[in-house]
Write a protein that holds these residues in place. Structure first.
Motif, mmCIF file in Angstrom:
data_model
loop_
_atom_site.group_PDB
_atom_site.id
_atom_site.type_symbol
_atom_site.label_atom_id
_atom_site.label_comp_id
_atom_site.label_asym_id
_atom_site.label_seq_id
_atom_site.Cartn_x
_atom_site.Cartn_y
_atom_site.Cartn_z
ATOM 1 N N ALA A 243 0.834 -1.204 0.000
ATOM 2 C CA ALA A 243 0.000 0.000 0.000
ATOM 3 C C ALA A 243 0.871 1.257 0.000
ATOM 4 N N GLU A 244 1.989 1.239 0.726
ATOM 5 C CA GLU A 244 2.900 2.381 0.725
ATOM 6 C C GLU A 244 3.530 2.577 -0.651
ATOM 7 N N PHE A 245 3.864 1.472 -1.289
ATOM 8 C CA PHE A 245 4.434 1.505 -2.634
ATOM 9 C C PHE A 245 3.445 2.147 -3.606
ATOM 10 N N ILE A 246 2.208 1.678 -3.571
ATOM 11 C CA ILE A 246 1.172 2.201 -4.469
ATOM 12 C C ILE A 246 0.941 3.684 -4.209
ATOM 13 N N LYS A 247 0.918 4.078 -2.934
ATOM 14 C CA LYS A 247 0.700 5.478 -2.585
ATOM 15 C C LYS A 247 1.788 6.369 -3.172
ATOM 16 N N ALA A 248 3.044 5.906 -3.089
ATOM 17 C CA ALA A 248 4.163 6.684 -3.628
ATOM 18 C C ALA A 248 4.058 6.812 -5.145
ATOM 19 N N VAL A 249 3.731 5.709 -5.816
ATOM 20 C CA VAL A 249 3.612 5.743 -7.275
ATOM 21 C C VAL A 249 2.483 6.684 -7.705
ATOM 22 N N LYS A 250 1.371 6.636 -7.021
ATOM 23 C CA LYS A 250 0.251 7.523 -7.356
ATOM 24 C C LYS A 250 0.605 8.973 -7.087
ATOM 25 N N LEU A 251 1.348 9.218 -6.012
ATOM 26 C CA LEU A 251 1.772 10.576 -5.705
ATOM 27 C C LEU A 251 2.695 11.114 -6.787
ATOM 28 N N GLY A 252 3.600 10.272 -7.244
ATOM 29 C CA GLY A 252 4.562 10.717 -8.249
ATOM 30 C C GLY A 252 3.978 10.812 -9.653
ATOM 31 N N ARG A 253 3.171 9.844 -10.033
ATOM 32 C CA ARG A 253 2.669 9.794 -11.419
ATOM 33 C C ARG A 253 1.319 10.488 -11.589
ATOM 34 N N GLY A 254 0.537 10.557 -10.536
ATOM 35 C CA GLY A 254 -0.740 11.269 -10.608
ATOM 36 C C GLY A 254 -1.700 10.674 -11.621
ATOM 37 N N ASN A 255 -2.340 11.557 -12.387
ATOM 38 C CA ASN A 255 -3.366 11.094 -13.344
ATOM 39 C C ASN A 255 -2.777 10.522 -14.626
ATOM 40 N N LYS A 256 -1.456 10.380 -14.680
ATOM 41 C CA LYS A 256 -0.851 9.724 -15.847
ATOM 42 C C LYS A 256 -1.135 8.219 -15.840
ATOM 43 N N LEU A 257 -1.386 7.679 -14.664
ATOM 44 C CA LEU A 257 -1.645 6.245 -14.537
ATOM 45 C C LEU A 257 -3.040 5.919 -15.063
ATOM 46 N N LYS A 258 -3.138 4.816 -15.779
ATOM 47 C CA LYS A 258 -4.428 4.378 -16.331
ATOM 48 C C LYS A 258 -4.861 3.118 -15.586
ATOM 49 N N GLU A 259 -5.196 3.325 -14.322
ATOM 50 C CA GLU A 259 -5.490 2.196 -13.438
ATOM 51 C C GLU A 259 -6.831 1.548 -13.766
ATOM 52 N N GLN A 260 -7.814 2.331 -14.070
ATOM 53 C CA GLN A 260 -9.144 1.773 -14.326
ATOM 54 C C GLN A 260 -9.149 0.865 -15.550
ATOM 55 N N GLN A 261 -8.401 1.259 -16.584
ATOM 56 C CA GLN A 261 -8.333 0.437 -17.788
ATOM 57 C C GLN A 261 -7.399 -0.756 -17.618
ATOM 58 N N ASN A 262 -6.573 -0.727 -16.575
ATOM 59 C CA ASN A 262 -5.587 -1.795 -16.350
ATOM 60 C C ASN A 262 -5.617 -2.205 -14.883
ATOM 61 N N PRO A 263 -6.559 -3.043 -14.499
ATOM 62 C CA PRO A 263 -6.727 -3.415 -13.087
ATOM 63 C C PRO A 263 -5.529 -4.167 -12.501
ATOM 64 N N ASP A 264 -4.660 -4.718 -13.363
ATOM 65 C CA ASP A 264 -3.503 -5.438 -12.844
ATOM 66 C C ASP A 264 -2.254 -4.545 -12.759
ATOM 67 N N LEU A 265 -2.455 -3.223 -12.821
ATOM 68 C CA LEU A 265 -1.331 -2.288 -12.826
ATOM 69 C C LEU A 265 -0.469 -2.437 -11.574
ATOM 70 N N PHE A 266 -1.143 -2.671 -10.443
ATOM 71 C CA PHE A 266 -0.425 -2.799 -9.169
ATOM 72 C C PHE A 266 -0.349 -4.242 -8.689
ATOM 73 N N SER A 267 -0.436 -5.171 -9.623
ATOM 74 C CA SER A 267 -0.443 -6.595 -9.257
ATOM 75 C C SER A 267 0.960 -7.170 -9.080
ATOM 76 N N GLY A 268 1.987 -6.372 -9.402
ATOM 77 C CA GLY A 268 3.359 -6.865 -9.317
ATOM 78 C C GLY A 268 3.915 -7.352 -10.639
ATOM 79 N N ARG A 269 3.128 -7.269 -11.693
ATOM 80 C CA ARG A 269 3.602 -7.745 -12.989
ATOM 81 C C ARG A 269 4.584 -6.742 -13.602
ATOM 82 N N VAL A 270 5.428 -7.261 -14.487
ATOM 83 C CA VAL A 270 6.409 -6.445 -15.197
ATOM 84 C C VAL A 270 5.882 -6.155 -16.592
ATOM 85 N N TYR A 271 6.087 -4.916 -17.051
ATOM 86 C CA TYR A 271 5.660 -4.497 -18.387
ATOM 87 C C TYR A 271 6.882 -4.210 -19.258
#
Length: 335
Positions: A243-271
């Motif tokens: 949860a701390e990791f996700i919070k930091a990423v959201k703080l840094g990237r903001g609305n650039k993240l497309k989380e709703q379209q990609n539900p596995d964004l924070f699943s630990g997978r590599v892109y």
């Protein structure tokens, strides 16, 4: 050469006169021992003085190198007086080497680059599989603090082969992130693993004797069975760190993240780099050269990565505790 002290009344033919042969042998032996001891002492003194001289020369040479700088440092100093792009390298396992402090590398490099008016932008050149969540979080906070405090030049992250897990934790603090289409990016997750050797011990007929005070003190021991409560504790800890990791990423990237379209964004997978641009983990494709040339408009690259293991750097930082320890050990070995 033999030495004798004769008295006027001594008669060599007298039966009381000492045996000349034995007396001469004892005298020669004593003389040889004393001479050898003298020569040995002289040799030891000579070598001690030689090593002292060598030690002084080495110390003077190191001090001169620290004060004047190597040819590379002189080139660095010349380059920093011209328009350029500052580069700080972030490599290796984050927090995986006690001799490499990634937080200090980023903080010191950023501070130096921000102070130089000729540095038009800062590139953190990242190539790391990740590492300690604590070190990653501290580094993230330092990058955010300096970036928000200075606000004089942009901070970019350019990913090499890989920037995963803790590395991406830090990268998300940048103003923009660039990567190659084939780079590996993301892995926003937390892992904790161990082995369960209880079945093997049962087959071998070996029993574990463990004495603890506190029901969960032995939690994680591979030779002891794990209770459901302990499994839940482990999962809770991992979830909190995640949860701390996700919070930091959201703080840094903001609305650039497309989380709703990609539900596995924070699943630990590599892109891949291609995929990571589509999900908002990076902004554009690029490398250090293209970003410096086309984005910053300052193609000259100057390395601001602080050296952490060389003696000259330790001296130049003011003979800190680590330098004192190394210097003391070296002087003791010489003297």
């Amino acid at each position: 050469m033999n030495y004798k002290i004769r008295r006027p009344n001594d008669d060599e033919s007298s039966p009381n006169y000492p045996n000349n042969t034995q007396e001469s042998w004892e005298r020669n032996t004593l003389r040889d021992v004393l001479l050898e001891a003298y020569h040995e002492q002289k040799r030891a003194r000579l070598w001690r003085n030689i090593w002292r001289g060598v030690g002084v020369l080495m110390f003077v040479s190191i001090m001169a190198s620290a004060m004047k700088g190597s040819p590379e440092n002189r080139q660095h100093q010349i380059a920093t007086h011209k328009e350029h792009t500052a580069v700080i390298n972030l490599t290796g396992v984050i927090g995986g080497n006690e001799d490499v402090n990634h937080v200090e590398i980023l903080r010191d490099g950023l501070e130096e680059a921000f102070k130089n008016k000729h540095a038009k932008a800062i590139i953190i050149h990242a190539n790391s599989p990740g590492g300690s969540p604590v070190v990653s979080n501290v580094a993230f906070q330092e990058v955010m603090r300096l970036k928000n405090m200075e606000k004089t030049k942009p901070v970019y992250v350019v990913i090499g082969d890989m920037c995963a897990s803790g590395c991406y934790y830090i990268a998300s603090a940048a103003d923009k992130i660039y990567a190659d289409p084939s780079s590996l990016v993301g892995s926003i997750g937390v892992i904790g693993s161990s082995f369960d050797a209880t079945g093997l011990m049962d087959k071998l007929g070996v029993k574990r004797r463990q004495r603890i005070a506190g029901n969960n003190k032995g939690m994680g021991d591979p030779f002891s069975p794990e209770t459901p409560e302990q499994v839940a504790i482990w999962q809770q800890m991992l979830n909190q760190i995640h949860a701390e990791f996700i919070k930091a990423v959201k703080l840094g990237r903001g609305n650039k993240l497309k989380e709703q379209q990609n539900p596995d964004l924070f699943s630990g997978r590599v892109y891949t780099g291609l995929e990571s641009k589509n999900v908002g983990l990076i902004d554009e494709f690029g490398n250090v050269y293209s970003v410096a040339r086309d984005v910053v408009k300052a193609p000259k690259l100057v390395d601001y990565t602080p050296e952490q293991n060389d003696l000259a750097s330790l001296i130049s930082r003011g003979l800190g505790a680590k330098m004192n320890t190394k210097l003391e050990s070296w002087l003791n070995s010489v003297w």
